[in-house]
Design an enzyme around this catalytic site. Structure first.
Site, mmCIF file in Angstrom:
data_model
loop_
_atom_site.group_PDB
_atom_site.id
_atom_site.type_symbol
_atom_site.label_atom_id
_atom_site.label_comp_id
_atom_site.label_asym_id
_atom_site.label_seq_id
_atom_site.Cartn_x
_atom_site.Cartn_y
_atom_site.Cartn_z
ATOM 1 N N HIS A 170 -11.004 -1.938 4.148
ATOM 2 C CA HIS A 170 -10.774 -1.537 5.539
ATOM 3 C C HIS A 170 -11.463 -0.203 5.876
ATOM 4 O O HIS A 170 -11.461 0.209 7.033
ATOM 5 C CB HIS A 170 -9.270 -1.423 5.799
ATOM 6 C CG HIS A 170 -8.645 -0.342 4.979
ATOM 7 N ND1 HIS A 170 -8.577 -0.400 3.597
ATOM 8 C CD2 HIS A 170 -8.092 0.843 5.317
ATOM 9 C CE1 HIS A 170 -8.018 0.693 3.134
ATOM 10 N NE2 HIS A 170 -7.708 1.470 4.158
ATOM 11 N N ASP A 171 -12.004 0.496 4.866
ATOM 12 C CA ASP A 171 -12.712 1.759 5.110
ATOM 13 C C ASP A 171 -14.215 1.603 4.972
ATOM 14 O O ASP A 171 -14.957 2.578 5.159
ATOM 15 C CB ASP A 171 -12.265 2.835 4.097
ATOM 16 C CG ASP A 171 -10.812 3.241 4.267
ATOM 17 O OD1 ASP A 171 -10.294 3.154 5.395
ATOM 18 O OD2 ASP A 171 -10.194 3.633 3.258
ATOM 19 N N ASP A 211 -2.786 4.879 -2.232
ATOM 20 C CA ASP A 211 -3.722 5.552 -1.334
ATOM 21 C C ASP A 211 -4.067 6.966 -1.836
ATOM 22 O O ASP A 211 -3.153 7.733 -2.170
ATOM 23 C CB ASP A 211 -3.028 5.652 0.042
ATOM 24 C CG ASP A 211 -3.949 6.110 1.137
ATOM 25 O OD1 ASP A 211 -4.906 5.395 1.447
ATOM 26 O OD2 ASP A 211 -3.699 7.195 1.692
ATOM 27 N N ASP A 221 0.875 -1.168 0.000
ATOM 28 C CA ASP A 221 0.000 0.000 0.000
ATOM 29 C C ASP A 221 0.914 1.220 0.000
ATOM 30 O O ASP A 221 1.710 1.404 0.922
ATOM 31 C CB ASP A 221 -0.846 -0.044 1.282
ATOM 32 C CG ASP A 221 -2.176 0.644 1.126
ATOM 33 O OD1 ASP A 221 -2.208 1.708 0.481
ATOM 34 O OD2 ASP A 221 -3.166 0.137 1.669
ATOM 35 N N GLU A 271 -6.609 4.563 -5.427
ATOM 36 C CA GLU A 271 -7.838 4.979 -4.737
ATOM 37 C C GLU A 271 -8.208 6.366 -5.263
ATOM 38 O O GLU A 271 -7.364 7.258 -5.264
ATOM 39 C CB GLU A 271 -7.595 5.012 -3.231
ATOM 40 C CG GLU A 271 -8.872 5.174 -2.451
ATOM 41 C CD GLU A 271 -8.624 5.496 -0.980
ATOM 42 O OE1 GLU A 271 -9.522 5.240 -0.179
ATOM 43 O OE2 GLU A 271 -7.544 6.031 -0.640
#
Ligand code: GLC
Length: 590
Positions: free
Chosen positions: A348-349, A216, A110, A273
């Site tokens: 995870h969000d 990210d 990540d 993302e």
């Protein structure tokens, strides 16, 4: 209704290994603890590699494991080339890479380069003085002064984790920008030396054997350098969402071409993302096959569908018509224009899908989990599965108090609400309910491995409470057990591989677009067609099978097979199936 309706009748989609792959996302803190300290770690991931391989994915994406003060669970990096002691050592990373490659699996790190932690050496240097060579690596601006002469931030942008996006530094009488927490200062991508340092880091990890990156909030890296005020949509708020000035900002494609060039030279995988951008033409500039920016992006249209007028934690009912138009838009647009989709519902969000959009009751949870596997897993794009999704894990139970929550976003939101509206008990109750639906913590409870103490996640004290459901929902009771969500996902992923042409490279057509309960679509490759239908309701729905469709050969279903009588299919609660159309194809020819 036409079955092969689009320009890509000959299915001329470019083939690529990353289109054919499926990805399993690991949230390391909550995956598996190997040393009893209550936090998941790299040793735990290594222990579970066979489990991951059994599921049938091709790649793992590991959320950040770099050195970090862990204010935002590792998305605040203080050293890109060190591993946080919580997770293990660089030797463990080498072992992990070796273990993955030995099993034919690939590894995504990540990459968080919109910001660092304020503990990063670069920021420590940058804040030390205005003359420091690193000063320009972050975004520093002078204060503004209002008509009374009071010092104010340089503009009215809000931080995603509450309050202003600017933090004052008294030593230099300047503010630095932080779109996220104040401990996560934004990097200044205008600075060429900073960009070179990021690119050097990327190469360093690729040389180490990493196969690609999840990037990210990568579309926030280029900001409008005049830093204009955000449009005021809600006059009751002090600070405002300024995304129009930095989501896919002025130099984004230049930066992504630089980064993409490096990734391409390693044949690396990349998924970015990309919140707050829904314009297909703009996204195509990023994911267009020949543009060499990124392979694919995470778009937020589906997961933002139930965000209300005042943001994520305000309620909104989503409509089937919204979901259909979003899915149809992206499936057909990407297909017809040489782009590619990243398919996801959880990460995870995001909360757990069964709880958020279906039912996590004992009666329906398993059916719903398998229905969503069918819905998502047979679409066009690269599938991303988040740990626990393959088991049908659910949100944290409603009786958990606020004191159980751990996530910065949720806790900051709650503190702000209690401060601004201390007497509005109704709003507080509604907001708490929303946390139980949408808080990031819902996805972050420890992985449920078995029905032992702490779900087999740790022998110590877990850093985060284990979901109460672990005795009925865990891996040990699902792996190898026919009908379990795990085995169903495994079958879906196997089907994608077995019928690659249809499920990876076939085109997509929505069927019965107006229907409020049934989500149905076809996948077609050179005249071979599969019909997929999903009942999103927890009750029976009689669905009139479109006249040109037949239920010939069952490929997969979460019931024994469809019940059909005189052209009407009785779709049971959360029923889902895929049938190949005999007229159109024979399975053996694919
Ligand atoms: C991304 C991450 C999220 C993190 C944020 C700031 O949205 O997925 O977990 O808090 O960026 O880095």
């Amino acid at each position: 209704m036409s079955l092969s309706s689009n320009a890509f009748e000959d299915n001329q989609v470019q083939r690529a290994w990353w289109k054919e792959a499926s990805v399993y996302q690991i949230y390391p803190s909550s995956f598996k603890d190997s040393n009893g300290d209550g936090f998941g770690d790299l040793g735990g991931v290594i222990e579970k590699l066979d489990y991951i391989k059994t599921l049938g994915v091709d790649i793992i994406w590991l959320c950040p494991i770099y050195q970090s003060p862990q204010v935002d669970m590792g998305y605040d990096i203080s050293n890109y080339k060190e591993i946080d002691a919580r997770y293990g050592t660089m030797d463990d990373v080498d072992d992990l890479i070796a273990g993955l490659h030995a099993r034919g699996l690939k590894f995504l790190m990540d990459l968080v380069v919109n910001h660092t932690s304020d503990q990063h050496e670069w920021f420590q240097q940058s804040r030390s003085s205005k003359d420091n060579t690193y000063r320009d690596w972050y975004i520093w601006r002078d204060p503004k002064y209002d008509s009374q002469g009071n010092r104010q931030p340089p503009n009215n942008w809000s931080s995603y984790f509450g309050g202003s996006a600017w933090e004052y530094d008294s030593a230099s009488n300047q503010y630095y920008l932080h779109l996220f927490d104040k401990t996560q200062p934004d990097l200044n991508w205008e600075c060429e030396e900073m960009r070179s340092a990021v690119y050097e880091t990327v190469r360093w990890w690729l040389n180490k054997g990493v196969d690609g990156f999840r990037l990210d909030v990568i579309n926030l890296i280029s900001k409008d350098q005049s830093f204009p005020d955000a449009t005021v949509l809600d006059a009751n708020q002090l600070y405002h969402h300024g995304c129009e000035h930095y989501a896919n900002g002025p130099r984004i494609h230049e930066y992504l071409q630089e980064l993409g060039g490096i990734l391409d030279s390693y044949n690396a995988f990349s998924v970015g993302e990309m919140p707050w951008v829904s314009d297909p033409e703009e996204i195509l500039k990023v994911v267009g096959y020949d543009r060499k920016e990124l392979n694919m992006i995470f778009n937020f249209d589906i997961v933002d569908m139930d965000h209300g007028a005042s943001g994520k934690f305000s309620p909104k009912d989503w409509q089937m018509s919204d979901l259909k138009s979003i899915v149809s838009k992206w499936q057909t647009f990407m297909y017809g224009n040489g782009g590619w989709n990243a398919l996801y519902l959880e990460n995870h969000d995001q909360p757990r899908t069964v709880s958020r959009w279906a039912s996590d009751s004992a009666e329906h949870r398993t059916l719903a989990a398998k229905m969503f596997a069918t819905f998502l897993g047979l679409q066009s794009g690269t599938v991303f599965l988040y740990q626990g999704q393959e088991l049908g894990m659910s949100n944290i139970p409603e009786h958990w108090e606020m004191s159980e929550f751990r996530d910065l976003e949720t806790l900051n939101h709650w503190d702000e609400l209690c401060e601004i509206r201390p007497d509005d008990k109704d709003l507080q109750v509604i907001t708490k309910q929303q946390y139980h639906i949408k808080s990031r913590d819902n996805a972050r409870t420890p992985m449920q491995w078995n029905s032992d103490n702490h779900a087999g996640f740790t022998t110590g004290d877990p850093w985060f409470r284990v979901n109460d459901t672990y005795d009925i929902c865990n891996a040990a009771s699902q792996v190898g057990v026919p009908g379990s969500p795990f085995e169903y996902w495994r079958a879906i992923l196997a089907l994608r591989k077995q019928m690659l042409d249809i499920f990876v490279y076939g085109d997509f057509n929505i069927i019965d677009a107006e229907h409020e309960d049934i989500f149905a679509y076809t996948r077609t490759f050179k005249g071979h067609t599969v019909l997929v239908a999903c009942n999103f309701r927890q009750h029976d729905v009689d669905w009139k099978l479109p006249t040109d469709m037949k239920l010939d050969e069952l490929l997969i279903s979460n019931y024994a097979g469809a019940e059909i009588d005189e052209g009407i299919v009785r779709m049971r609660a959360f029923e889902a199936f895929a049938y190949i159309q005999k007229d159109h194809a024979s399975l053996s020819r694919l």
